[in-house]
Motif scaffolding. Structure first.
Motif, PDB file in Angstrom:
ATOM      1  N   GLY A  54       0.519  -1.058  -0.097  1.00  0.00           N
ATOM      2  CA  GLY A  54       0.190   0.117  -0.465  1.00  0.00           C
ATOM      3  C   GLY A  54       0.778   0.983  -0.067  1.00  0.00           C
ATOM      4  N   ARG A  55       2.125   1.466  -0.043  1.00  0.00           N
ATOM      5  CA  ARG A  55       3.040   2.563  -0.389  1.00  0.00           C
ATOM      6  C   ARG A  55       3.974   2.614  -1.676  1.00  0.00           C
ATOM      7  NH1 ARG A  55       8.304   1.503   0.982  1.00  0.00           N
ATOM      8  NH2 ARG A  55       9.288  -0.794   1.980  1.00  0.00           N
ATOM      9  N   THR A  56       4.203   3.827  -1.810  1.00  0.00           N
ATOM     10  CA  THR A  56       5.180   3.410  -2.513  1.00  0.00           C
ATOM     11  C   THR A  56       6.745   3.499  -3.034  1.00  0.00           C
ATOM     12  OG1 THR A  56       4.162   5.992  -3.775  1.00  0.00           O
ATOM     13  CG2 THR A  56       6.229   5.728  -4.162  1.00  0.00           C
ATOM     14  N   HIS A  57       7.617   2.622  -3.494  1.00  0.00           N
ATOM     15  CA  HIS A  57       8.529   2.114  -2.978  1.00  0.00           C
ATOM     16  C   HIS A  57       9.436   3.067  -3.869  1.00  0.00           C
ATOM     17  CE1 HIS A  57       7.275  -1.792  -0.701  1.00  0.00           C
ATOM     18  NE2 HIS A  57       6.400  -1.618  -0.892  1.00  0.00           N
ATOM     19  N   ASN A  79       4.832  -8.617   2.713  1.00  0.00           N
ATOM     20  CA  ASN A  79       5.662  -7.635   3.067  1.00  0.00           C
ATOM     21  C   ASN A  79       6.588  -7.445   1.386  1.00  0.00           C
ATOM     22  OD1 ASN A  79       5.570  -5.639   3.700  1.00  0.00           O
ATOM     23  ND2 ASN A  79       6.923  -5.551   5.119  1.00  0.00           N
ATOM     24  N   ILE A  80       7.433  -6.028   0.791  1.00  0.00           N
ATOM     25  CA  ILE A  80       8.765  -6.065   0.895  1.00  0.00           C
ATOM     26  C   ILE A  80       9.190  -4.783   1.104  1.00  0.00           C
ATOM     27  CG2 ILE A  80       9.126  -5.546  -1.185  1.00  0.00           C
ATOM     28  CD1 ILE A  80       7.028  -7.012  -2.543  1.00  0.00           C
ATOM     29  N   ARG A  81      10.373  -4.802   1.558  1.00  0.00           N
ATOM     30  CA  ARG A  81      11.264  -3.596   2.214  1.00  0.00           C
ATOM     31  C   ARG A  81      12.767  -3.393   0.972  1.00  0.00           C
ATOM     32  NH1 ARG A  81      11.275  -5.727   8.536  1.00  0.00           N
ATOM     33  NH2 ARG A  81      10.651  -7.842   7.404  1.00  0.00           N
ATOM     34  N   GLU A  82      12.316  -2.432   0.708  1.00  0.00           N
ATOM     35  CA  GLU A  82      13.750  -2.067  -0.024  1.00  0.00           C
ATOM     36  C   GLU A  82      14.359  -0.853   0.681  1.00  0.00           C
ATOM     37  OE1 GLU A  82      11.194   1.646  -0.820  1.00  0.00           O
ATOM     38  OE2 GLU A  82      10.808  -0.268  -0.301  1.00  0.00           O
ATOM     39  N   GLN A  83      15.791  -1.540   0.364  1.00  0.00           N
ATOM     40  CA  GLN A  83      16.997  -0.963   1.074  1.00  0.00           C
ATOM     41  C   GLN A  83      16.822  -1.036   2.605  1.00  0.00           C
ATOM     42  OE1 GLN A  83      19.617   0.070  -1.095  1.00  0.00           O
ATOM     43  NE2 GLN A  83      18.135   0.409  -3.144  1.00  0.00           N
ATOM     44  N   TYR A  84      16.661  -2.283   2.509  1.00  0.00           N
ATOM     45  CA  TYR A  84      16.380  -1.839   4.555  1.00  0.00           C
ATOM     46  C   TYR A  84      18.103  -2.301   5.006  1.00  0.00           C
ATOM     47  CZ  TYR A  84      15.366  -5.044   8.322  1.00  0.00           C
ATOM     48  OH  TYR A  84      15.328  -5.117   9.755  1.00  0.00           O
ATOM     49  N   ALA A  85      18.604  -1.514   6.331  1.00  0.00           N
ATOM     50  CA  ALA A  85      19.679  -0.928   6.397  1.00  0.00           C
ATOM     51  C   ALA A  85      20.493  -2.198   6.925  1.00  0.00           C
ATOM     52  CB  ALA A  85      19.306   0.057   7.264  1.00  0.00           C
ATOM     53  N   LEU A  86      21.707  -2.433   7.001  1.00  0.00           N
ATOM     54  CA  LEU A  86      22.126  -3.259   8.166  1.00  0.00           C
ATOM     55  C   LEU A  86      22.624  -3.738   9.053  1.00  0.00           C
ATOM     56  CD1 LEU A  86      23.729  -5.409   5.114  1.00  0.00           C
ATOM     57  CD2 LEU A  86      21.579  -5.673   5.804  1.00  0.00           C
ATOM     58  N   LEU A  87      22.165  -3.239  10.208  1.00  0.00           N
ATOM     59  CA  LEU A  87      22.823  -2.697  11.530  1.00  0.00           C
ATOM     60  C   LEU A  87      22.269  -4.062  12.890  1.00  0.00           C
ATOM     61  CD1 LEU A  87      20.239   0.481  11.297  1.00  0.00           C
ATOM     62  CD2 LEU A  87      21.772   0.296  11.023  1.00  0.00           C
ATOM     63  N   PRO A  88      23.150  -3.394  13.758  1.00  0.00           N
ATOM     64  CA  PRO A  88      23.750  -1.889  14.079  1.00  0.00           C
ATOM     65  C   PRO A  88      24.873  -1.851  13.176  1.00  0.00           C
ATOM     66  CG  PRO A  88      24.106  -3.714  15.975  1.00  0.00           C
ATOM     67  CD  PRO A  88      23.383  -4.452  15.375  1.00  0.00           C
ATOM     68  N   LEU A  89      25.006  -0.906  12.892  1.00  0.00           N
ATOM     69  CA  LEU A  89      26.808  -0.934  12.078  1.00  0.00           C
ATOM     70  C   LEU A  89      28.013  -1.351  12.599  1.00  0.00           C
ATOM     71  CD1 LEU A  89      27.037   0.923   9.590  1.00  0.00           C
ATOM     72  CD2 LEU A  89      27.841   2.933  10.573  1.00  0.00           C
ATOM     73  N   ALA A  90      27.743  -1.734  13.345  1.00  0.00           N
ATOM     74  CA  ALA A  90      28.848  -2.186  14.347  1.00  0.00           C
ATOM     75  C   ALA A  90      29.385  -3.542  13.697  1.00  0.00           C
ATOM     76  CB  ALA A  90      29.317  -2.093  15.719  1.00  0.00           C
ATOM     77  N   GLU A  91      27.870  -4.163  13.694  1.00  0.00           N
ATOM     78  CA  GLU A  91      28.436  -5.699  13.232  1.00  0.00           C
ATOM     79  C   GLU A  91      28.759  -6.019  11.918  1.00  0.00           C
ATOM     80  OE1 GLU A  91      24.452  -9.882  12.756  1.00  0.00           O
ATOM     81  OE2 GLU A  91      24.284  -7.349  13.046  1.00  0.00           O
TER      82      GLU A  91
END
Length: 268
Positions: A54-57, A79-91
């Protein structure tokens, strides 16, 4: 003009992006870590309204957009999530160190990059919901350095028990994607809501009018005339039937064009 996330950020600015929730969360309120506006435009970015979320990707390459269409069409995608952040950055930094490779940094800085996965899908399987992480690359871009960064990403997801796959143009069905593009605008076309004809019923009429030697346009004109509809509404109805798996149009055999032939699935 360079996008807002391509301006040599310092660590404090990156921390603010993370605190703002970019590339995190779930559902309709999810915000990708990178938007189309955040990168230099080279004519390959895409924005598409999703019937699943229901949202703009926002997609930064044509290949990512094609994989989105495949995911959108799948019966299993929840569900589709684009540009998903790999967090925490330290990992990701620790993974890079363990692998003996350089962690990426933002251009002209020493600021560690927040790595992202192109698409993170939630799939509805008989055994329950499953996550699938997808990285999208052109085969020609699989350089030694890019392979190092992909390895960091793969290890990140493996540590979470999530399947990670790499998709290149070789794994994408050209005809299917082209045909989904042919009907893409149908997904958000409100004229369907006011039509007295359902997408499935219109598709049945369209299929009944399919004859060898008739073009898509000819079949569409005949079908809309018989049902007293305008061609625009007919195209939107047929597109929604295709996207909802309610049509017998064979979108795997050949690429549809307005003046080309139409094929139906055999035995359907």
């Amino acid at each position: 003009m360079a996008g807002t996330k391509c301006r040599s950020p310092n660590p404090d600015l990156v921390d603010r992006w993370i605190a703002a929730g970019y590339g995190q969360g779930d559902g309709a309120c999810y915000k990708p870590f990178m938007y189309v506006r955040d990168v230099p435009s080279i004519g390959t970015s895409s924005m598409v309204k999703s019937r699943v979320t229901g949202r703009t990707h926002h997609y930064l390459s044509r290949q990512e957009f094609k994989v989105h269409l495949e995911a959108e069409y799948s019966r299993y995608t929840k569900n589709i999530r684009e540009q998903y952040a790999l967090l925490p950055l330290a990992e990701t930094q620790q993974i890079a160190s363990d692998l003996g490779v350089r962690h990426p940094t933002y251009p002209t800085t020493k600021t560690p990059t927040v790595m992202t996965t192109d698409l993170l899908l939630t799939l509805d399987r008989p055994s329950g919901e499953q996550l699938l992480a997808i990285s999208v690359k052109l085969a020609k871009d699989l350089t030694p350095r890019n392979l190092e960064k992909l390895l960091i990403e793969k290890v990140y997801w493996n540590q979470r028990g999530v399947k990670w796959v790499l998709i290149t143009e070789k794994e994408i069905s050209t005809h299917r994607v082209n045909n989904l593009c042919f009907f893409e605008l149908s997904l958000a076309d409100d004229c369907v809501l006011s039509s007295p004809i359902t997408p499935e019923d219109f598709s049945r009429r369209f299929e009944a009018n399919c004859r060898q030697g008739l073009s898509f346009n000819a079949i569409m004109a005949k079908s809309t005339r018989e049902l007293d509809l305008d061609v625009h509404t007919g195209h939107a109805l047929l597109g929604q039937a295709v996207w909802s798996h309610q049509s017998r149009l064979d979108i795997e055999k050949d690429t549809l064009t307005h003046r080309g032939s139409v094929f139906l699935k055999e035995g359907a």
